[in-house]
Enzyme design. Structure first.
Site, PDB file in Angstrom:
ATOM      1  N   ASP A 133       0.865  -1.180   0.000  1.00  0.00           N
ATOM      2  CA  ASP A 133       0.000   0.000   0.000  1.00  0.00           C
ATOM      3  C   ASP A 133       0.901   1.229   0.000  1.00  0.00           C
ATOM      4  O   ASP A 133       1.974   1.219   0.607  1.00  0.00           O
ATOM      5  CB  ASP A 133      -0.896   0.021   1.233  1.00  0.00           C
ATOM      6  CG  ASP A 133      -2.042  -0.974   1.151  1.00  0.00           C
ATOM      7  OD1 ASP A 133      -2.389  -1.404   0.037  1.00  0.00           O
ATOM      8  OD2 ASP A 133      -2.598  -1.316   2.208  1.00  0.00           O
ATOM      9  N   ASP A 151      -7.169  -1.322  -4.450  1.00  0.00           N
ATOM     10  CA  ASP A 151      -8.221  -0.921  -3.516  1.00  0.00           C
ATOM     11  C   ASP A 151      -9.145   0.125  -4.135  1.00  0.00           C
ATOM     12  O   ASP A 151     -10.358   0.123  -3.874  1.00  0.00           O
ATOM     13  CB  ASP A 151      -7.618  -0.375  -2.217  1.00  0.00           C
ATOM     14  CG  ASP A 151      -6.813  -1.405  -1.457  1.00  0.00           C
ATOM     15  OD1 ASP A 151      -7.099  -2.613  -1.586  1.00  0.00           O
ATOM     16  OD2 ASP A 151      -5.889  -0.999  -0.727  1.00  0.00           O
TER      17      ASP A 151
END
Length: 173
Positions: A133, A151
């Site tokens: 991330d 995401d």
């Protein structure tokens, strides 16, 4: 039972573009490629857990290794359980997508973004044991979550499906 009397099967002409259609394959493939390329760039160029503001007081580059689910939730979850869960959910989405007859290209795009996002994070989890991330959403000093482009796809996909099936249902256009 003849094809004419099979009420469970919709005629091919009324089905939305499916997972193996040009649209489906293109969106899934593009989502996975863009996601994996962005993670590779982030992993190679961002110092772990050191932020770089993109939009002051809102969005920063901030690389972390997420062992949990989307948006850094559920860290410390068992990786094998998350791999299995992601695979099952992805298979269910593909199954539902294959049987969908309404929603057109917008619904197909929604399904494809979900599958592409899930596959992008699944690749990370299998390859690295965690998901990379690198986008940090925050408001001034208050942090919300760190996420990636998979995401984003996993957020936009359901929004498109909600738009089609909740707000456009029954409308002819």
């Amino acid at each position: 039972m003849t094809p004419e009397t099979d009420t469970d099967a919709a005629p091919a002409a009324t089905r939305i573009p499916g997972p193996l259609s040009a649209l489906g394959l293109a969106i899934v493939g593009l989502t996975v490629v863009v996601d994996q390329l962005s993670k590779w760039i982030a992993d190679a160029n961002l110092v772990y857990q050191q932020g770089i503001e993109l939009i002051p007081s809102l969005l920063a580059l901030y690389r972390v290794n997420n062992t949990g689910i989307a948006f850094s939730l559920g860290n410390s979850a068992d990786s094998l359980i998350l791999i299995a869960l992601t695979a099952v959910v992805t298979a269910v989405v593909i199954y539902v997508w294959r049987g969908s007859t309404e929603g057109g290209r917008i619904a197909a795009t929604g399904f494809a973004l979900i599958v592409g996002g899930a596959l992008g994070n699944l690749i990370d989890r299998v390859w690295h044991g965690h998901v990379i991330d690198f986008l940090f959403l925050h408001w001034n000093e208050r942090g919300f979550f760190v996420f990636n482009l998979a995401d984003v796809a996993l957020t936009i996909g359901p929004i498109l499906l909600a738009w089609v099936y909740l707000f456009q249902a029954g409308k002819k256009g």
